[in-house]
Design an enzyme around this catalytic site. Structure first.
Site, PDB file in Angstrom:
ATOM      1  N   CYS A 112       0.802  -1.224   0.000  1.00 41.36           N
ATOM      2  CA  CYS A 112       0.000   0.000   0.000  1.00 41.36           C
ATOM      3  C   CYS A 112       0.834   1.273   0.000  1.00 41.36           C
ATOM      4  O   CYS A 112       0.512   2.235  -0.713  1.00 41.36           O
ATOM      5  CB  CYS A 112      -0.985   0.004   1.166  1.00 41.36           C
ATOM      6  SG  CYS A 112      -0.231   0.214   2.807  1.00 41.36           S
ATOM      7  N   HIS A 134      -1.999   1.271   6.899  1.00 42.70           N
ATOM      8  CA  HIS A 134      -2.550   1.266   5.538  1.00 42.70           C
ATOM      9  C   HIS A 134      -2.711   2.702   5.047  1.00 42.70           C
ATOM     10  O   HIS A 134      -3.239   3.562   5.759  1.00 42.70           O
ATOM     11  CB  HIS A 134      -3.891   0.543   5.499  1.00 42.70           C
ATOM     12  CG  HIS A 134      -4.423   0.378   4.109  1.00 42.70           C
ATOM     13  ND1 HIS A 134      -3.701  -0.242   3.109  1.00 42.70           N
ATOM     14  CD2 HIS A 134      -5.587   0.776   3.523  1.00 42.70           C
ATOM     15  CE1 HIS A 134      -4.404  -0.239   1.987  1.00 42.70           C
ATOM     16  NE2 HIS A 134      -5.538   0.388   2.205  1.00 42.70           N
ATOM     17  N   ASP A 157      -8.350   3.583  -3.421  1.00 41.44           N
ATOM     18  CA  ASP A 157      -7.385   2.655  -2.829  1.00 41.44           C
ATOM     19  C   ASP A 157      -6.961   1.657  -3.902  1.00 41.44           C
ATOM     20  O   ASP A 157      -7.786   0.932  -4.445  1.00 41.44           O
ATOM     21  CB  ASP A 157      -8.039   1.931  -1.649  1.00 41.44           C
ATOM     22  CG  ASP A 157      -7.078   1.060  -0.862  1.00 41.44           C
ATOM     23  OD1 ASP A 157      -5.930   0.861  -1.311  1.00 41.44           O
ATOM     24  OD2 ASP A 157      -7.473   0.578   0.215  1.00 41.44           O
TER      25      ASP A 157
END
Length: 280
Positions: free
Chosen positions: A78, A117, A132
């Site tokens: 991420c 994250h 995302d």
């Protein structure tokens, strides 16, 4: 004075990035563009933790990200995928900034996990969206409207956002008939140092679930492919998943190359790390 960190992509890398996403020219900063960018990104750029398996450093400064993702034929997790994507959005003219979240997937919903994250908050025409491209095998393949509490469709599974106390939001994904918790986040402003700290935890802390592990994921039209150490699976919408256990390092390396399209680093070190993980 020390030089300022690089914050924008050089023009040649911007063009390369857009070409990888199937664009001949930069798209306008619209909602339709955001939807397409997110869908294409999760197919073109693989989620992978090969460096975590190798217990190698994972720098997240922009020169390192563009070298690894745009030039070395690799993917990332991420902080890498969403970090580069956030830079792209800002450079295309989107009003976007980073947020950090606490991953709950696979654990109790009331757990207080570390902020590990990174996601993007994008405002378009006075509406706020979560984008995302870095949540592994359950990455949302379309942006989600922040202030919508009902079910939201994506090119893959439906998702929904729930409001929690203290200004928090909980993201759920519908897997089969079950709404599973993915992660919780808030809108607190974040700086690069916050990402550096979270990235250090994910890449280096002994209790990190990624350290010494191999997780790989990619999406395509109606499918997701995942690799969890030596367990390879193809998930097709509306169909049972197809799974197989890989017999050893040769099969793992073949899947990384053939199914995920990755250009691999030092193969001897990778074979050793795969063997070490299998023996653990």
């Amino acid at each position: 004075m020390s030089p300022q960190p690089e914050s924008t992509l050089p023009q040649e890398d911007l063009q390369l990035y857009l070409q990888r996403l199937g664009y001949e020219r930069a798209p306008a900063p619209t909602l339709d563009s955001l939807r397409e960018l997110q869908r294409r990104h999760s197919h073109a750029f693989v989620f992978e933790t090969i460096n975590s398996l190798l217990q190698a450093p994972i720098p997240i400064d922009l020169p390192s990200l563009r070298r690894k993702l745009l030039h070395d034929g690799r993917g990332g997790y991420c902080y890498e995928l969403n970090g580069l994507f956030l830079t792209l959005l800002q450079q295309l003219g989107f009003q976007a900034r980073g947020l950090t979240g606490r991953v709950l997937m696979g654990g109790p919903e009331d757990a207080v996990t570390a902020r590990t994250h990174l996601v993007a908050l994008v405002e378009i025409d006075r509406e706020r969206w979560i984008a995302d491209v870095g949540f592994g095998g359950m990455v949302p393949t379309g942006p989600l409207r922040l202030d919508e509490t009902g079910e939201q469709t994506t090119p893959h599974e439906p998702y929904r956002l729930e409001r929690r106390d203290a200004g928090q939001y909980l993201l759920r994904a519908k897997v089969g008939e079950e709404w599973r918790a993915m992660y919780v986040f808030d809108l607190a402003p974040q700086e690069q140092i916050d990402y550096v700290v979270g990235n250090w935890y994910v890449s280096s802390h002994p209790q990190s679930p990624f350290r010494g592990q191999l997780f790989v994921a990619r999406t395509g039209p109606g499918w997701r492919k995942t690799l969890n150490n030596d367990s390879y699976a193809v998930h097709r919408l509306g169909q049972p998943s197809e799974r197989r256990e890989l017999a050893g390092a040769d099969e793992v390396i073949e899947v990384l190359r053939e199914q995920f399209g990755l250009r691999l680093p030092d193969e001897a070190a990778l074979r050793e790390a795969i063997g070490r993980q299998r023996a653990a």
